[in-house]
Design a protein around this motif. Structure first.
Motif, mmCIF file in Angstrom:
data_model
loop_
_atom_site.group_PDB
_atom_site.id
_atom_site.type_symbol
_atom_site.label_atom_id
_atom_site.label_comp_id
_atom_site.label_asym_id
_atom_site.label_seq_id
_atom_site.Cartn_x
_atom_site.Cartn_y
_atom_site.Cartn_z
ATOM 1 N N GLN A 16 0.848 -1.183 0.000
ATOM 2 C CA GLN A 16 0.000 0.000 0.000
ATOM 3 C C GLN A 16 0.890 1.243 0.000
ATOM 4 N N GLN A 17 0.721 2.075 -1.012
ATOM 5 C CA GLN A 17 1.524 3.291 -1.151
ATOM 6 C C GLN A 17 0.729 4.483 -0.623
ATOM 7 N N SER A 18 1.326 5.198 0.341
ATOM 8 C CA SER A 18 0.668 6.362 0.916
ATOM 9 C C SER A 18 1.414 7.627 0.508
ATOM 10 N N HIS A 19 0.655 8.690 0.219
ATOM 11 C CA HIS A 19 1.230 9.970 -0.183
ATOM 12 C C HIS A 19 0.475 11.077 0.556
ATOM 13 N N ARG A 20 1.220 11.998 1.149
ATOM 14 C CA ARG A 20 0.567 12.984 2.006
ATOM 15 C C ARG A 20 0.440 14.360 1.348
ATOM 16 N N THR A 21 1.410 14.779 0.555
ATOM 17 C CA THR A 21 1.396 16.133 0.006
ATOM 18 C C THR A 21 1.365 16.086 -1.515
ATOM 19 N N PRO A 46 -3.744 17.474 -9.345
ATOM 20 C CA PRO A 46 -4.275 16.150 -9.693
ATOM 21 C C PRO A 46 -3.351 15.370 -10.610
ATOM 22 N N GLU A 47 -2.592 16.067 -11.449
ATOM 23 C CA GLU A 47 -1.696 15.366 -12.354
ATOM 24 C C GLU A 47 -0.657 14.543 -11.608
ATOM 25 N N GLU A 48 -0.296 14.989 -10.397
ATOM 26 C CA GLU A 48 0.705 14.264 -9.620
ATOM 27 C C GLU A 48 0.197 12.892 -9.188
ATOM 28 N N ILE A 49 -1.101 12.792 -8.927
ATOM 29 C CA ILE A 49 -1.692 11.499 -8.584
ATOM 30 C C ILE A 49 -1.507 10.520 -9.743
ATOM 31 N N LEU A 50 -1.821 10.985 -10.974
ATOM 32 C CA LEU A 50 -1.692 10.118 -12.138
ATOM 33 C C LEU A 50 -0.234 9.786 -12.408
ATOM 34 N N ALA A 51 0.662 10.758 -12.193
ATOM 35 C CA ALA A 51 2.077 10.512 -12.452
ATOM 36 C C ALA A 51 2.631 9.457 -11.505
ATOM 37 N N GLU A 52 2.196 9.478 -10.269
ATOM 38 C CA GLU A 52 2.685 8.488 -9.306
ATOM 39 C C GLU A 52 2.215 7.093 -9.673
ATOM 40 N N ALA A 53 0.947 6.991 -10.024
ATOM 41 C CA ALA A 53 0.430 5.691 -10.442
ATOM 42 C C ALA A 53 1.145 5.201 -11.705
ATOM 43 N N ARG A 54 1.407 6.124 -12.630
ATOM 44 C CA ARG A 54 2.082 5.772 -13.879
ATOM 45 C C ARG A 54 3.502 5.265 -13.609
ATOM 46 N N THR A 55 4.178 5.878 -12.643
ATOM 47 C CA THR A 55 5.544 5.460 -12.304
ATOM 48 C C THR A 55 5.567 4.018 -11.811
ATOM 49 N N PHE A 56 4.593 3.638 -10.973
ATOM 50 C CA PHE A 56 4.533 2.261 -10.480
ATOM 51 C C PHE A 56 4.345 1.286 -11.635
ATOM 52 N N ARG A 57 3.507 1.660 -12.604
ATOM 53 C CA ARG A 57 3.259 0.763 -13.734
ATOM 54 C C ARG A 57 4.491 0.651 -14.630
ATOM 55 N N GLU A 58 5.129 1.805 -14.876
ATOM 56 C CA GLU A 58 6.296 1.794 -15.750
ATOM 57 C C GLU A 58 7.437 0.966 -15.180
ATOM 58 N N LYS A 59 7.583 0.987 -13.869
ATOM 59 C CA LYS A 59 8.686 0.263 -13.230
ATOM 60 C C LYS A 59 8.283 -1.153 -12.790
ATOM 61 N N ASN A 60 7.033 -1.529 -13.134
ATOM 62 C CA ASN A 60 6.511 -2.858 -12.770
ATOM 63 C C ASN A 60 6.613 -3.120 -11.267
ATOM 64 N N LEU A 61 6.297 -2.089 -10.471
ATOM 65 C CA LEU A 61 6.290 -2.227 -9.012
ATOM 66 C C LEU A 61 4.905 -2.674 -8.552
ATOM 67 N N PRO A 62 4.836 -3.669 -7.666
ATOM 68 C CA PRO A 62 3.514 -4.105 -7.172
ATOM 69 C C PRO A 62 2.881 -3.034 -6.293
ATOM 70 N N CYS A 63 1.610 -2.798 -6.495
ATOM 71 C CA CYS A 63 0.892 -1.818 -5.666
ATOM 72 C C CYS A 63 -0.589 -2.174 -5.690
ATOM 73 N N ASP A 64 -1.121 -2.557 -4.538
ATOM 74 C CA ASP A 64 -2.534 -2.930 -4.445
ATOM 75 C C ASP A 64 -3.427 -1.750 -4.079
ATOM 76 N N VAL A 65 -2.865 -0.791 -3.361
ATOM 77 C CA VAL A 65 -3.664 0.350 -2.913
ATOM 78 C C VAL A 65 -2.802 1.609 -2.968
ATOM 79 N N MET A 66 -3.416 2.708 -3.423
ATOM 80 C CA MET A 66 -2.762 4.017 -3.334
ATOM 81 C C MET A 66 -3.624 4.902 -2.459
ATOM 82 N N ILE A 67 -2.993 5.488 -1.426
ATOM 83 C CA ILE A 67 -3.719 6.272 -0.430
ATOM 84 C C ILE A 67 -3.198 7.701 -0.461
ATOM 85 N N TYR A 68 -4.129 8.659 -0.542
ATOM 86 C CA TYR A 68 -3.740 10.076 -0.568
ATOM 87 C C TYR A 68 -4.360 10.766 0.641
ATOM 88 N N LEU A 69 -3.501 11.251 1.555
ATOM 89 C CA LEU A 69 -3.946 11.836 2.810
ATOM 90 C C LEU A 69 -3.800 13.348 2.829
#
Length: 269
Positions: free
Chosen positions: A234-239, A243-266
């Protein structure tokens, strides 16, 4: 009905006129007895409100005593012996071999609930707080991130359940309050004196911690199994800046083939 030892069995029923409170004693299991103190206001007994904390209606064949109480009396509850006395109201629970399991005293002046903590370690009371023995501490039982040393101990999630390694368990269903374990006796003080009644306490006597926990699970129910995805990463991000930063973070996980089941934005932004 009296047994050969002169101890009244829980199947008997006792009702004495009351002007202040009713004291209900009921057998939950062979190891656990429930003690409930209900105020009587304008001739009516104030009942406990359902709050979802209990698995179901706990206890069977309740005895009903009243205040002021008669001379000390004793009752059998499964493998436990329960003695009730007044001035102040106190309830003593022993095993069928005579070992003291717990003694509860209800102070008239402070409205506090006192209980025995002599001997052994004191465990429980939920997540967070002083680790691991709770003896010697005052616990305000405040939940959340401000409960106790967040940086090293995480959030405080209080549960009013205490285990004594001398062989007892104590679950205070009501009232909600602070726990003072710094003195010779434990003390529960209601958050608001106006809510000191009703009192609802479950006392367990058992030699093995696993048996005490099993009794607690029988009272409150067992937790549901978490969903399968919660065991993943589970990847958590606080700051966040946009909105583009949310998509960029998710895109980075996909590009690097990193496992991620949940993305949490606080982030509060």
């Amino acid at each position: 009905m009296m047994d050969p030892e002169g101890v009244e069995a829980t199947e008997s029923s006792l009702l004495i006129q009351s002007t202040r409170v009713e004291v209900h004693l009921s057998t939950v299991s062979a190891r656990t007895v429930r003690i409930t103190i209900l105020p009587v206001l304008d001739g009516r007994t104030q009942l406990l409100e359902a709050d979802g904390a209990l698995k179901d209606q706990q206890g069977s064949g309740p005895l009903v005593l009243t205040q002021p109480l008669p001379p000390p009396r004793s009752f059998r509850s499964g493998k436990l012996l329960v003695s009730v006395a007044s001035h102040p109201l106190s309830i003593r629970i022993t095993s069928d071999t005579g070992r003291l399991i717990q003694e509860l005293t209800f102070e008239d002046d402070s409205a506090d609930l006192l209980f025995n903590i002599s001997g052994g370690h004191l465990l429980g009371l939920g997540q967070g707080g002083p680790q691991f023995d709770r003896r010697g501490h005052f616990d305000s039982m405040v939940s959340g991130q401000g409960g106790f040393q967040l940086g090293t101990h995480g959030a405080r999630v209080p549960i009013q359940f205490l285990i004594g390694t001398e062989g007892w368990g104590l679950f205070v269903h009501a009232p909600l309050g602070s726990f003072d374990l710094s003195g010779k006796r434990g003390r529960v003080r209601a958050f608001d004196k106006a809510t000191a009644l009703p009192v609802d306490v479950f006392v367990t006597g058992a030699d093995q911690p696993a048996d005490i926990l099993a009794e607690y699970a029988g009272i409150t129910g067992v937790p549901e199994m978490p969903p399968l995805w919660s065991f993943g990463y589970q990847q958590s991000h606080r700051t966040l800046d946009a909105p583009e930063e949310i998509l960029a973070e998710a895109r980075t996980f996909r590009e690097k083939n990193l496992p991620c089941d949940v993305m949490i934005y606080l982030g509060t932004g």
